[in-house]
Design a protein around this motif. Structure first.
Motif, PDB file in Angstrom:
ATOM      1  N   THR A 186       4.631  -9.930  -8.201  1.00  0.00           N
ATOM      2  CA  THR A 186       4.399  -8.582  -7.692  1.00  0.00           C
ATOM      3  C   THR A 186       3.248  -8.569  -6.702  1.00  0.00           C
ATOM      4  OG1 THR A 186       2.716  -7.890  -9.298  1.00  0.00           O
ATOM      5  CG2 THR A 186       5.036  -7.646  -9.946  1.00  0.00           C
ATOM      6  N   GLU A 187       3.199  -7.484  -5.935  1.00  0.00           N
ATOM      7  CA  GLU A 187       2.008  -7.237  -5.119  1.00  0.00           C
ATOM      8  C   GLU A 187       0.773  -7.237  -6.021  1.00  0.00           C
ATOM      9  OE1 GLU A 187       2.411  -2.858  -3.921  1.00  0.00           O
ATOM     10  OE2 GLU A 187       4.177  -3.324  -5.140  1.00  0.00           O
ATOM     11  N   GLY A 188      -0.397  -7.512  -5.456  1.00  0.00           N
ATOM     12  CA  GLY A 188      -1.624  -7.478  -6.223  1.00  0.00           C
ATOM     13  C   GLY A 188      -1.746  -6.157  -6.959  1.00  0.00           C
ATOM     14  N   THR A 189      -1.981  -6.222  -8.257  1.00  0.00           N
ATOM     15  CA  THR A 189      -1.987  -5.032  -9.095  1.00  0.00           C
ATOM     16  C   THR A 189      -3.348  -4.905  -9.767  1.00  0.00           C
ATOM     17  OG1 THR A 189       0.396  -5.263  -9.438  1.00  0.00           O
ATOM     18  CG2 THR A 189      -0.797  -3.836 -10.964  1.00  0.00           C
ATOM     19  N   LEU A 190      -3.992  -3.791  -9.526  1.00  0.00           N
ATOM     20  CA  LEU A 190      -5.401  -3.616  -9.883  1.00  0.00           C
ATOM     21  C   LEU A 190      -5.616  -3.511 -11.386  1.00  0.00           C
ATOM     22  CD1 LEU A 190      -6.136  -1.068  -7.058  1.00  0.00           C
ATOM     23  CD2 LEU A 190      -6.973  -3.425  -7.150  1.00  0.00           C
ATOM     24  N   ASP A 194       0.817  -1.217   0.000  1.00  0.00           N
ATOM     25  CA  ASP A 194       0.000   0.000   0.000  1.00  0.00           C
ATOM     26  C   ASP A 194       0.852   1.269   0.000  1.00  0.00           C
ATOM     27  OD1 ASP A 194      -2.603   1.139  -0.066  1.00  0.00           O
ATOM     28  OD2 ASP A 194      -2.465   1.632   2.055  1.00  0.00           O
ATOM     29  N   ARG A 195       1.776   1.349  -0.940  1.00  0.00           N
ATOM     30  CA  ARG A 195       2.685   2.487  -0.992  1.00  0.00           C
ATOM     31  C   ARG A 195       2.739   3.175  -2.357  1.00  0.00           C
ATOM     32  NH1 ARG A 195       5.066  -0.441   3.225  1.00  0.00           N
ATOM     33  NH2 ARG A 195       6.437   0.729   4.641  1.00  0.00           N
ATOM     34  N   ASN A 196       2.000   2.706  -3.329  1.00  0.00           N
ATOM     35  CA  ASN A 196       2.336   3.174  -4.666  1.00  0.00           C
ATOM     36  C   ASN A 196       1.203   2.989  -5.683  1.00  0.00           C
ATOM     37  OD1 ASN A 196       2.844   0.349  -4.216  1.00  0.00           O
ATOM     38  ND2 ASN A 196       3.811   0.237  -6.197  1.00  0.00           N
ATOM     39  N   THR A 244     -10.418  -1.952  -5.611  1.00  0.00           N
ATOM     40  CA  THR A 244      -9.418  -1.910  -4.542  1.00  0.00           C
ATOM     41  C   THR A 244     -10.027  -1.892  -3.146  1.00  0.00           C
ATOM     42  OG1 THR A 244      -7.497  -0.711  -3.685  1.00  0.00           O
ATOM     43  CG2 THR A 244      -9.300   0.612  -4.559  1.00  0.00           C
ATOM     44  N   GLU A 245      -9.295  -2.425  -2.187  1.00  0.00           N
ATOM     45  CA  GLU A 245      -9.656  -2.281  -0.776  1.00  0.00           C
ATOM     46  C   GLU A 245      -8.618  -1.426  -0.045  1.00  0.00           C
ATOM     47  OE1 GLU A 245      -9.488  -6.014   1.356  1.00  0.00           O
ATOM     48  OE2 GLU A 245      -7.797  -6.715   0.170  1.00  0.00           O
ATOM     49  N   TRP A 246      -7.653  -0.875  -0.806  1.00  0.00           N
ATOM     50  CA  TRP A 246      -6.591  -0.058  -0.234  1.00  0.00           C
ATOM     51  C   TRP A 246      -6.563   1.292  -0.943  1.00  0.00           C
ATOM     52  CZ3 TRP A 246      -4.166  -2.099   3.917  1.00  0.00           C
ATOM     53  CH2 TRP A 246      -4.220  -3.475   4.082  1.00  0.00           C
ATOM     54  N   SER A 247      -6.131   2.319  -0.227  1.00  0.00           N
ATOM     55  CA  SER A 247      -6.133   3.661  -0.809  1.00  0.00           C
ATOM     56  C   SER A 247      -4.913   3.939  -1.678  1.00  0.00           C
ATOM     57  CB  SER A 247      -6.201   4.718   0.305  1.00  0.00           C
ATOM     58  OG  SER A 247      -5.062   4.618   1.154  1.00  0.00           O
ATOM     59  N   ASN A 248      -3.864   3.147  -1.536  1.00  0.00           N
ATOM     60  CA  ASN A 248      -2.616   3.452  -2.232  1.00  0.00           C
ATOM     61  C   ASN A 248      -2.004   2.204  -2.871  1.00  0.00           C
ATOM     62  OD1 ASN A 248      -0.798   5.426  -3.066  1.00  0.00           O
ATOM     63  ND2 ASN A 248       0.595   5.069  -1.355  1.00  0.00           N
ATOM     64  N   ALA A 249      -2.875   1.304  -3.325  1.00  0.00           N
ATOM     65  CA  ALA A 249      -2.397   0.092  -3.998  1.00  0.00           C
ATOM     66  C   ALA A 249      -2.189   0.371  -5.481  1.00  0.00           C
ATOM     67  CB  ALA A 249      -3.394  -1.043  -3.813  1.00  0.00           C
ATOM     68  N   THR A 258      13.385 -12.670  11.534  1.00  0.00           N
ATOM     69  CA  THR A 258      11.941 -12.743  11.791  1.00  0.00           C
ATOM     70  C   THR A 258      11.453 -11.579  12.641  1.00  0.00           C
ATOM     71  OG1 THR A 258      12.327 -14.167  13.709  1.00  0.00           O
ATOM     72  CG2 THR A 258      11.925 -15.258  11.595  1.00  0.00           C
ATOM     73  N   ASN A 259      12.322 -10.603  12.846  1.00  0.00           N
ATOM     74  CA  ASN A 259      11.983  -9.433  13.658  1.00  0.00           C
ATOM     75  C   ASN A 259      11.403  -8.347  12.752  1.00  0.00           C
ATOM     76  OD1 ASN A 259      11.793  -7.548  15.706  1.00  0.00           O
ATOM     77  ND2 ASN A 259      13.968  -6.989  15.628  1.00  0.00           N
ATOM     78  N   LEU A 260      10.128  -8.472  12.435  1.00  0.00           N
ATOM     79  CA  LEU A 260       9.477  -7.561  11.504  1.00  0.00           C
ATOM     80  C   LEU A 260       8.666  -6.515  12.243  1.00  0.00           C
ATOM     81  CD1 LEU A 260       8.141 -10.162   8.901  1.00  0.00           C
ATOM     82  CD2 LEU A 260      10.373  -9.069   8.995  1.00  0.00           C
ATOM     83  N   ASP A 261       8.673  -5.295  11.711  1.00  0.00           N
ATOM     84  CA  ASP A 261       7.890  -4.207  12.287  1.00  0.00           C
ATOM     85  C   ASP A 261       6.521  -4.193  11.610  1.00  0.00           C
ATOM     86  OD1 ASP A 261       6.808  -1.890  13.284  1.00  0.00           O
ATOM     87  OD2 ASP A 261       8.633  -0.703  13.058  1.00  0.00           O
ATOM     88  N   ILE A 262       5.554  -4.879  12.221  1.00  0.00           N
ATOM     89  CA  ILE A 262       4.239  -5.048  11.611  1.00  0.00           C
ATOM     90  C   ILE A 262       3.547  -3.713  11.385  1.00  0.00           C
ATOM     91  CG2 ILE A 262       1.956  -6.091  11.937  1.00  0.00           C
ATOM     92  CD1 ILE A 262       3.312  -8.336  13.474  1.00  0.00           C
ATOM     93  N   LYS A 263       3.804  -2.741  12.243  1.00  0.00           N
ATOM     94  CA  LYS A 263       3.159  -1.435  12.105  1.00  0.00           C
ATOM     95  C   LYS A 263       3.549  -0.741  10.801  1.00  0.00           C
ATOM     96  CE  LYS A 263       2.770  -0.563  17.090  1.00  0.00           C
ATOM     97  NZ  LYS A 263       3.189   0.323  18.216  1.00  0.00           N
ATOM     98  N   LYS A 264       4.665  -1.175  10.200  1.00  0.00           N
ATOM     99  CA  LYS A 264       5.139  -0.537   8.971  1.00  0.00           C
ATOM    100  C   LYS A 264       4.941  -1.432   7.746  1.00  0.00           C
ATOM    101  CE  LYS A 264       8.383   2.322  11.535  1.00  0.00           C
ATOM    102  NZ  LYS A 264       9.789   2.561  11.917  1.00  0.00           N
ATOM    103  N   PHE A 265       4.097  -2.463   7.891  1.00  0.00           N
ATOM    104  CA  PHE A 265       3.810  -3.329   6.750  1.00  0.00           C
ATOM    105  C   PHE A 265       3.120  -2.551   5.639  1.00  0.00           C
ATOM    106  CE2 PHE A 265       3.741  -8.083   8.073  1.00  0.00           C
ATOM    107  CZ  PHE A 265       5.040  -7.979   8.520  1.00  0.00           C
ATOM    108  N   TYR A 266       2.147  -1.715   6.013  1.00  0.00           N
ATOM    109  CA  TYR A 266       1.286  -1.072   5.020  1.00  0.00           C
ATOM    110  C   TYR A 266       1.451   0.438   5.065  1.00  0.00           C
ATOM    111  CZ  TYR A 266      -0.830  -5.675   5.399  1.00  0.00           C
ATOM    112  OH  TYR A 266      -1.029  -7.026   5.434  1.00  0.00           O
TER     113      TYR A 266
END
Length: 378
Positions: free
Chosen positions: A53-57, A29-31, A63-68, A340-348
């Motif tokens: 690739t990420e799901g591409t509309l 959800d960045r682009n 879409t269910e995302w604002s920035n997909a 495996t130390n992922l920052d989930i808050k920054k996934f999207y």
């Protein structure tokens, strides 16, 4: 007889994958329009045998995302071409995943346009975190003419080919539009697109046939999720096995490049539990001489290696591990430690943090030597 490992090359139609580690589609959800940050993100991961690739509309409506991202205008195509060119320059291969979320979109995220589905049946649950009040799913408008949406997929495949993608994958899982046509809980149509197994599979197979016309059968793949659950997919186990058995047999007849099957996973947002269906039962319907069998969902390095060694799958698809390990294929091949130390808050959403700032294994060792411990993500 040699043992298949992560490092064993794999022939995929006319392509040769340098290893059997596949990067899964990962919505970040960045682009809306892919840019330099996305060039960096995908290039970092060009060591994969194949990038999906990420799901591409295929349409801004889906879409269910604002920035997909999408692939429905010239600016997007220009952005994707830069990504493809860079991945190819780094000896990588990349397929575009074609995406329309159907009934699990929200009108407020698509300029007031209604969400659509095979029938006017809302999915239970949902949580649109980008909207005030975090509303759930809403009732969709029943699609009058499925051929219109099939044509959107065809045009998206044509545009992907113009960008230089090595192939396309149809996202037919996770309760998105093609999956909604398959499932008899979301598809109550009484015409040739609903009712029987054959009719419910028609939408998916028509899209695949159109993509084959664009790319040829051996550059087209598909992602399937027979266990359901996420986004309120809820067929009985018996209906699921019957439906997906028929579908896999039909896909095999078309000699597509690969069929990717996802295992059961209880997503936090699911209100429908899904069924823990054994994905390996469908392998017997696939002729590996022309169609490869990929497996996905919660595989770690050890389990994935065992699946390959036992000949249960031709390649393993990794998702979240590819977020924190841009060099995941090399780590798995060399048996290096996995982050495996992922920052989930920054996934999207957001920028480079949690996106392109995870170190490779070599970078991690240099940071560890310099600071005693990796200051970014150990």
């Amino acid at each position: 007889m040699s043992i298949t490992t992560y490092s064993t090359p794999l022939r995929l139609g006319p392509l040769v994958l340098k290893n059997r580690v596949i990067m899964s589609s990962l919505t970040r959800d960045r682009n809306i329009i892919p840019a330099q940050l996305q060039v960096e993100y995908y290039t970092q991961r060009a060591g994969a045998g194949l990038i999906l690739t990420e799901g591409t509309l295929v349409s801004p409506q889906g879409t269910e995302w604002s920035n997909a991202p999408g692939i429905y205008n010239d600016e997007q195509m220009k952005g994707w071409k830069a990504i493809v060119d860079s991945v190819h320059a780094h000896n990588g291969l990349i397929f575009l995943q074609l995406w329309h979320v159907g009934r699990v979109a929200h009108p407020l995220l698509q300029h007031g346009e209604p969400n659509v589905g095979p029938s006017s049946i809302a999915a239970k649950g949902g949580k649109f975190r980008q909207l005030e009040g975090h509303p759930g799913h809403v009732q969709p408008k029943e699609i009058d003419d499925p051929e219109y949406y099939i044509d959107l997929y065809r045009r998206a495949a044509e545009q992907a080919k113009q960008c230089g993608f090595d192939g396309v994958e149809l996202h037919n899982a996770n309760g998105y539009l093609p999956h909604q046509f398959l499932d008899n809980t979301s598809n109550h149509r009484q015409d040739s697109w609903g009712g029987s197994v054959e009719n419910r599979c028609r939408f998916t197979l028509r899209i695949i046939d159109e993509c084959i016309k664009v790319y040829g059968n051996d550059r087209v793949g598909i992602k399937l999720g027979p266990s359901g659950g996420y986004n309120d997919m809820g067929m009985s186990e018996e209906d699921s096995i019957e439906t997906f058995s028929y579908l896999v047999k039909e896909l095999n007849k078309r000699k597509i490049a690969y069929i990717q099957l996802t295992r059961h996973w209880e997503h936090l947002d699911s209100v429908t539990p899904g069924k823990n269906i054994d994905i390996f039962q469908f392998k017997k319907f696939i002729n590996s001489e022309h169609t490869k069998f990929f497996v996905n969902t919660n595989y770690d390095g050890k389990e994935g290696a065992q699946v390959l060694q036992d000949g249960q799958a031709d390649a393993v698809v990794f998702g979240r591990l590819y977020i924190g390990n841009p060099d995941l294929a090399q780590r798995l091949i060399n048996k290096n430690c996995i982050n495996t130390n992922l920052d989930i808050k920054k996934f999207y959403g957001g920028g480079k943090e949690g996106y392109t700032d995870y170190p490779t294994y070599e970078e991690y060792l240099k940071l560890q030597e310099q600071f005693g411990v990796c200051p970014i993500r150990a």
